[in-house]
Design a protein around this motif. Structure first.
Motif, short mmCIF file in Angstrom:
data_model
loop_
_atom_site.label_atom_id
_atom_site.label_comp_id
_atom_site.label_asym_id
_atom_site.label_seq_id
_atom_site.Cartn_x
_atom_site.Cartn_y
_atom_site.Cartn_z
N MET A 1 -64.84 -13.04 70.08
CA MET A 1 -65.69 -13.12 68.92
C MET A 1 -66.97 -12.30 69.15
O MET A 1 -67.44 -12.17 70.27
CB MET A 1 -66.06 -14.57 68.62
N PHE A 2 -67.50 -11.75 68.07
CA PHE A 2 -68.73 -10.96 68.16
C PHE A 2 -69.50 -11.11 66.85
O PHE A 2 -68.96 -11.56 65.84
CB PHE A 2 -68.43 -9.49 68.46
N ARG A 3 -70.76 -10.71 66.89
CA ARG A 3 -71.65 -10.90 65.75
C ARG A 3 -71.64 -9.66 64.84
O ARG A 3 -71.58 -8.53 65.32
CB ARG A 3 -73.07 -11.19 66.22
N ALA A 4 -71.72 -9.91 63.55
CA ALA A 4 -71.80 -8.83 62.56
C ALA A 4 -72.54 -9.34 61.33
O ALA A 4 -72.51 -10.54 61.03
CB ALA A 4 -70.41 -8.35 62.17
N LEU A 5 -73.21 -8.42 60.63
CA LEU A 5 -73.81 -8.76 59.35
C LEU A 5 -72.74 -8.61 58.28
O LEU A 5 -72.24 -7.50 58.04
CB LEU A 5 -74.99 -7.85 59.03
N VAL A 6 -72.38 -9.70 57.64
CA VAL A 6 -71.31 -9.69 56.64
C VAL A 6 -71.90 -9.93 55.26
O VAL A 6 -72.65 -10.89 55.05
CB VAL A 6 -70.26 -10.77 56.97
N VAL A 7 -71.57 -9.03 54.33
CA VAL A 7 -72.01 -9.18 52.94
C VAL A 7 -70.84 -9.74 52.14
O VAL A 7 -69.73 -9.18 52.16
CB VAL A 7 -72.45 -7.83 52.34
N SER A 8 -71.08 -10.84 51.47
CA SER A 8 -70.05 -11.50 50.66
C SER A 8 -70.46 -11.49 49.19
O SER A 8 -71.65 -11.36 48.87
CB SER A 8 -69.84 -12.94 51.13
N ARG A 15 -72.94 -12.19 42.31
CA ARG A 15 -74.04 -12.00 43.25
C ARG A 15 -73.51 -11.82 44.67
O ARG A 15 -72.49 -12.39 45.05
CB ARG A 15 -74.99 -13.20 43.20
N THR A 16 -74.27 -11.02 45.44
CA THR A 16 -73.91 -10.82 46.83
C THR A 16 -74.92 -11.53 47.73
O THR A 16 -76.06 -11.77 47.34
CB THR A 16 -73.88 -9.32 47.20
N SER A 17 -74.48 -11.85 48.94
CA SER A 17 -75.37 -12.44 49.94
C SER A 17 -74.97 -11.89 51.30
O SER A 17 -73.82 -11.53 51.54
CB SER A 17 -75.25 -13.97 49.94
N ALA A 18 -75.96 -11.78 52.18
CA ALA A 18 -75.72 -11.19 53.51
C ALA A 18 -76.16 -12.17 54.57
O ALA A 18 -77.24 -12.76 54.49
CB ALA A 18 -76.48 -9.88 53.65
N ALA A 19 -75.32 -12.34 55.60
CA ALA A 19 -75.65 -13.24 56.70
C ALA A 19 -74.92 -12.80 57.97
O ALA A 19 -73.84 -12.18 57.90
CB ALA A 19 -75.26 -14.69 56.36
N VAL A 20 -75.53 -13.06 59.11
CA VAL A 20 -74.89 -12.75 60.39
C VAL A 20 -73.82 -13.81 60.67
O VAL A 20 -74.09 -15.01 60.58
CB VAL A 20 -75.92 -12.71 61.53
N GLU A 21 -72.61 -13.34 60.98
CA GLU A 21 -71.49 -14.24 61.25
C GLU A 21 -70.82 -13.86 62.57
O GLU A 21 -70.96 -12.73 63.05
CB GLU A 21 -70.44 -14.14 60.12
N GLU A 22 -70.09 -14.81 63.13
CA GLU A 22 -69.21 -14.55 64.27
C GLU A 22 -67.84 -14.18 63.71
O GLU A 22 -67.25 -14.95 62.95
CB GLU A 22 -69.10 -15.79 65.16
N VAL A 300 -90.55 4.67 65.54
CA VAL A 300 -89.54 3.61 65.64
C VAL A 300 -90.11 2.23 65.36
O VAL A 300 -91.15 1.84 65.89
CB VAL A 300 -88.88 3.64 67.03
N GLN A 301 -89.38 1.48 64.53
CA GLN A 301 -89.61 0.05 64.30
C GLN A 301 -88.36 -0.69 64.80
O GLN A 301 -87.28 -0.49 64.26
CB GLN A 301 -89.83 -0.20 62.81
N PRO A 302 -88.47 -1.52 65.85
CA PRO A 302 -87.29 -2.20 66.37
C PRO A 302 -86.85 -3.35 65.47
O PRO A 302 -87.66 -3.97 64.77
CB PRO A 302 -87.75 -2.71 67.74
N ALA A 303 -85.55 -3.64 65.49
CA ALA A 303 -85.01 -4.72 64.66
C ALA A 303 -83.72 -5.24 65.29
O ALA A 303 -83.15 -4.62 66.19
CB ALA A 303 -84.75 -4.22 63.24
N THR A 304 -83.27 -6.39 64.79
CA THR A 304 -82.00 -6.98 65.20
C THR A 304 -81.15 -7.23 63.95
O THR A 304 -81.62 -7.04 62.81
CB THR A 304 -82.22 -8.31 65.94
N LEU A 305 -79.93 -7.65 64.15
CA LEU A 305 -79.05 -7.95 63.02
C LEU A 305 -79.69 -8.98 62.08
O LEU A 305 -79.55 -8.89 60.85
CB LEU A 305 -77.70 -8.48 63.51
N ASP A 306 -80.40 -9.95 62.64
CA ASP A 306 -80.99 -11.00 61.81
C ASP A 306 -82.08 -10.48 60.89
O ASP A 306 -82.42 -11.12 59.89
CB ASP A 306 -81.55 -12.11 62.71
N ASP A 307 -82.68 -9.34 61.22
CA ASP A 307 -83.75 -8.77 60.40
C ASP A 307 -83.22 -7.98 59.19
O ASP A 307 -84.00 -7.61 58.30
CB ASP A 307 -84.61 -7.81 61.23
#
Length: 330
Positions: A1-8, A15-22, A300-307
């Motif tokens: 399993m790994f993390r990804a930003l998933v748009v549903s 309407r769409t929504s985005a969240a980090v999922e495994e 550069v502005q650093p960020a993560t998937l959650d941002d």
């Protein structure tokens, strides 16, 4: 399993929504090469895909991210082997095909290029599609005769991703650079990248009745389009060229053909998505040699998937300065 930003997408409301999922590897799309993604970035298209879709995403759930850089994990293509460092930009990855906002990606080998010597994966994503497009635009101006000493080169939308890198590259090559911005607070930032002149957006954003004005600019990289591009065309020096890379100010062009007919002005369309492989290699080689890494780092502005949900909204509002580098493992 790994993390990804998933748009549903909710089918009832649209309407769409985005969240980090495994997620698991068996959900990845078909492709020749599986890449352990290290870094991605945030572009205007990413904002559209994270948010309302903007007509770019056809199938949900979806993993956005039009750029990524990382290490080959497995490959069915002889050009790449496990351990190779690679970069991907374009080819509608992140739009029609799952993209780089994930710790793993599976893509066609034809879409990849080897990481250029002199860059690491983080630097490659500080460049990303924005910087790659900037270099294509600079190369097009050069191919059409631009030389140092010809006069100032205008960059519109200068504080954005494409504009920032364009200013830094042009200045490093020895050009005078004039940066157009609608955010006065970015003047110091643009000067630090090498701009020698700051032009307020209001000075150049209105359509005028005169099809020709004083010959001012030896070249232009335009990320805005619309009325600003129309105005700039009438201010170009004889035989000068404009590289058109964006439409932040609109897709229309309220201009006449007079600048083309009486001054021999060239309007050059720059596409980064479907660029042939050899031109991609040429552009990345030039980036490694001609883009000052200290200037790149300052953008550069650093960020993560959650941002990403927040940053996707911010870039659509024009509130992102410089380049966002997303550490997908952070």
């Amino acid at each position: 399993m790994f993390r990804a930003l998933v748009v549903s997408k909710d089918e009832e409301s649209g309407r769409t929504s985005a969240a980090v999922e495994e997620i698991s590897a068996d959900r990845l799309p078909d492709g020749d090469v599986t890449v352990a993604v290290e870094y991605s970035t945030v572009n205007y298209k990413d904002g559209l895909c994270i948010g309302p879709g903007g007509g770019l995403v056809r199938n949900y759930p979806h993993v956005p991210g039009i750029d990524f850089a990382g290490t080959v994990e497995s490959s069915d293509d002889d050009r790449y082997k496990p351990g190779d460092k690679v970069v991907l930009t374009g080819w509608r990855v992140g739009e029609a095909h799952w993209g780089g906002y994930s710790q793993k990606a599976r893509v066609k080998a034809d879409w990849l290029v080897p990481l250029p010597e002199g860059l690491d994966t983080r630097q490659a994503m500080a460049v990303g599609t924005a910087g790659f497009t900037s270099m294509l635009a600079v190369m097009a101006l050069e191919d059409h005769g631009l030389k140092t000493g010809d006069g100032p080169v205008l960059v519109t939308g200068a504080a954005g991703g494409v504009g920032s890198v364009a200013v830094a590259i042009l200045a490093a090559l020895g050009h005078e650079v004039a940066g157009v911005t609608g955010r006065p607070e970015t003047s110091g930032y643009l000067t630090s990248l090498g701009a020698t002149q700051i032009v307020a957006r209001e000075e150049i954003n209105e359509t005028v009745k005169r099809p020709l004005e004083a010959e001012t600019w030896a070249g232009c990289i335009d990320a805005v389009g619309g009325a600003m591009l129309a105005r700039v065309l009438g201010q170009m020096k004889y035989g000068a060229s404009v590289s058109a890379v964006g439409l932040a100010g609109g897709a229309g062009l309220p201009a006449t053909v007079i600048p083309f007919l009486l001054r021999g002005v060239n309007l050059l369309g720059i596409d980064s998505v479907m660029q042939p492989y050899e031109n991609r290699l040429r552009a990345w080689k030039r980036i490694a040699s001609d883009l000052p890494m200290d200037k790149l780092e300052s953008m550069v502005q650093p960020a993560t998937l959650d941002d990403l949900p927040r940053l996707g909204a911010d870039i659509l509002k024009g509130q992102v300065k410089g380049r966002v580098v997303v550490d997908v493992n952070g």
